[in-house]
Scaffold this active site. Structure first.
Site, PDB file in Angstrom:
ATOM      1  N   ASP A  11      46.264  29.901  38.619  1.00 31.80           N
ATOM      2  CA  ASP A  11      46.164  30.552  37.314  1.00 31.80           C
ATOM      3  C   ASP A  11      44.702  30.515  36.893  1.00 31.80           C
ATOM      4  O   ASP A  11      44.127  29.431  36.696  1.00 31.80           O
ATOM      5  CB  ASP A  11      47.036  29.820  36.287  1.00 31.80           C
ATOM      6  CG  ASP A  11      47.309  30.657  35.047  1.00 31.80           C
ATOM      7  OD1 ASP A  11      46.706  31.738  34.922  1.00 31.80           O
ATOM      8  OD2 ASP A  11      48.114  30.217  34.216  1.00 31.80           O
ATOM      9  N   ASP A 105      45.750  37.643  37.027  1.00 29.39           N
ATOM     10  CA  ASP A 105      45.101  36.340  37.087  1.00 29.39           C
ATOM     11  C   ASP A 105      46.014  35.218  37.551  1.00 29.39           C
ATOM     12  O   ASP A 105      45.687  34.040  37.392  1.00 29.39           O
ATOM     13  CB  ASP A 105      44.528  35.980  35.716  1.00 29.39           C
ATOM     14  CG  ASP A 105      45.597  35.928  34.629  1.00 29.39           C
ATOM     15  OD1 ASP A 105      46.683  36.483  34.840  1.00 29.39           O
ATOM     16  OD2 ASP A 105      45.327  35.336  33.566  1.00 29.39           O
ATOM     17  N   GLU A 106      47.154  35.550  38.151  1.00 31.68           N
ATOM     18  CA  GLU A 106      48.130  34.513  38.476  1.00 31.68           C
ATOM     19  C   GLU A 106      48.894  34.903  39.741  1.00 31.68           C
ATOM     20  O   GLU A 106      49.272  36.058  39.909  1.00 31.68           O
ATOM     21  CB  GLU A 106      49.096  34.351  37.304  1.00 31.68           C
ATOM     22  CG  GLU A 106      50.069  33.214  37.419  1.00 31.68           C
ATOM     23  CD  GLU A 106      50.981  33.131  36.203  1.00 31.68           C
ATOM     24  OE1 GLU A 106      51.821  32.205  36.192  1.00 31.68           O
ATOM     25  OE2 GLU A 106      50.874  33.963  35.287  1.00 31.68           O
TER      26      GLU A 106
END
Length: 466
Positions: A11, A105-106
């Site tokens: 993350d 973003d993950e």
């Protein structure tokens, strides 16, 4: 669940805001909020400095401004974020063929499938190296969680924030989960959490103590079984490689409801063009065009049209979207518009009828223009009046806060703010010291919007603009 912590969850830390701080030296260590800046805007990401004031994602922007009035408020630069995301996902795919992106973003990674890890020591080493590689390539930080299941790996990455690495060792899962809130478990949102709380269940331990039969009674068979298993740290969900994209769409929410029908039509055309650009960037085409309209009273209408074959032709998508709009009543005002394409394929079968129609229209317009240009040398007064072209004032250039600009004399900078015919620019780059601020007229010909610069020297940045 595996006996080794080889499921990795990454993350990125406060991704959008961190990217803006990395790009703008004057904002490093300062409160930064990224999101829609209009009256109806919401926070997309807040930097850790802004979170101290209580600002968080999905909060109304007006509330964020009250909590942190001195923060920097910026419009998202999605082209830059996508470019950084692609760099990060490339690093993950170098570790394993099984990468499951959840957002820009993950992502989850199955390290065992890529033979990047097989026990706790090798997993920890892979996670540590990944964090270093991300910082080297992007200039940003990410938090890494490692465990024997997806659920626990995600919990570990939350504990690692910001800029850390946490490994949940096999055999410690139940003790770790027990005191945690029921909201920690996947699938427990506000409604389910309230339902459990009213039954006296607030922690994961209390879910386990309640027993499977009681959870099934409270939540239903499927949800009850799944939640009880997770409370016992059982999560057999595999890491699934990137799922096939089902649709591509864009939408805009407007600060003030649009009432003018012509303006609505122009917005739909603009959205159609943006949608096609995104479609082409992904190397796709589609055969179903979708129009989304949210009206003044929050009622949302969706209309669709399926073509004879997939297309990525902007003219075809524009015309289909315009036809769909004709069937929608926008009299009371429009607060949101969206255009999407579904039924995706990786090839194009052009809509020949639409192309021929567009060519015929273009030819007719050209002939009409040629006819209009044949003005008599000495027209009478009435004829002269009819042939005077209407003077349309040029549209005022928009300068979104946070976006990149370039000035012919001062070089690269970014917009701090604009209004009343003026735009304020801070001239700095990701590699410079904090720069000076200057103000210009919004129509200054020496100033223009620019592409974002890469956050790390030598890396490639998206050239489609911010």
């Amino acid at each position: 669940m595996r006996t080794a912590p080889t499921i990795l969850h990454l993350d990125m830390d406060a991704f959008f805001a961190s990217a803006e701080q990395a790009a703008k030296p004057s904002l490093r260590g300062k409160a930064v909020v990224v999101g829609g800046l209009g009256p109806r805007g919401v926070v997309a990401t807040a930097s850790y400095e802004a979170r101290v004031f209580g600002v968080h994602s999905a909060m109304p922007m007006a509330q964020a401004r009250r909590l942190a009035p001195n923060a920097a408020y910026l419009v998202p630069r999605f082209a830059l974020y996508r470019e950084i995301s692609e760099q990060v996902m490339g690093l993950l795919r170098a570790l394993s063929p099984l990468v499951e992106p959840l957002s820009l973003d993950e992502a989850f990674v199955d390290l065992e499938a890529g033979e990047a890890a097989w026990d706790e020591a090798s997993a920890r080493l892979a996670g540590a190296k990944l964090r270093v590689d991300i910082r080297t390539v992007t200039g940003l930080t990410g938090s890494v969680g490692l465990a024997g299941s997806k659920m626990l790996a995600k919990i570990a990455s939350e504990q690692a924030k910001p800029d850390g690495l946490v490994v949940i060792e096999p055999g410690t899962e139940r003790a770790l989960l027990g005191p945690m809130s029921v909201r920690t478990l996947p699938g427990v949102g506000p409604a389910t959490g309230d339902h459990l709380r009213r039954a006296g269940i607030t922690t994961v331990d209390e879910i386990a103590e309640a027993g499977e039969d009681e959870l099934v009674r409270l939540l239903g068979k499927a949800h009850g079984h799944a939640l009880y298993a997770m409370a016992l740290a059982h999560d057999e969900r595999p890491v699934v490689a990137e799922r096939e994209t089902k649709s591509v769409s864009v939408e805009d929410t407007y600060d003030v409801d649009i009432h003018d029908r012509m303006r609505v039509g122009l917005e739909v055309q603009r959205l159609a063009d943006r949608c096609v650009r995104r479609l082409r960037d992904a190397g796709l085409s589609g055969r179903t065009i979708v129009l989304k309209v949210r009206r003044y009273d929050f009622s949302t209408l969706t209309r669709s049209e399926t073509l004879r074959g997939p297309t990525d032709d902007p003219g075809v998508v524009r015309e289909a979207a315009a036809r769909l709009l004709e069937a929608v009543d926008t009299t009371g005002g429009v607060r949101l518009l969206g255009v999407g394409v579904s039924g995706l394929a990786d090839y194009t079968q052009e809509d020949l009828f639409a192309q021929a129609q567009a060519q015929a229209q273009a030819q007719a317009e050209a002939e009409a223009a040629a006819g209009e240009s044949a003005v008599p040398e000495r027209p009478d007064e009435e004829g002269a009046q009819d042939t005077v072209p209407e003077q349309v004032p040029p549209a005022e250039r928009r300068w979104p806060a946070g976006h990149d600009v370039r000035h012919a004399e001062y070089g690269h900078g970014w917009v701090q703010g604009s209004g009343l015919g003026r735009v304020t620019v801070r001239f700095e780059t990701p590699y410079s010291e904090p720069g000076r601020v200057r103000t210009f007229r919004t129509d200054d010909v020496a100033l223009e919007l620019a592409d974002p610069l890469p956050l790390v020297r030598g890396t490639v940045c998206d050239r489609r603009g911010g």
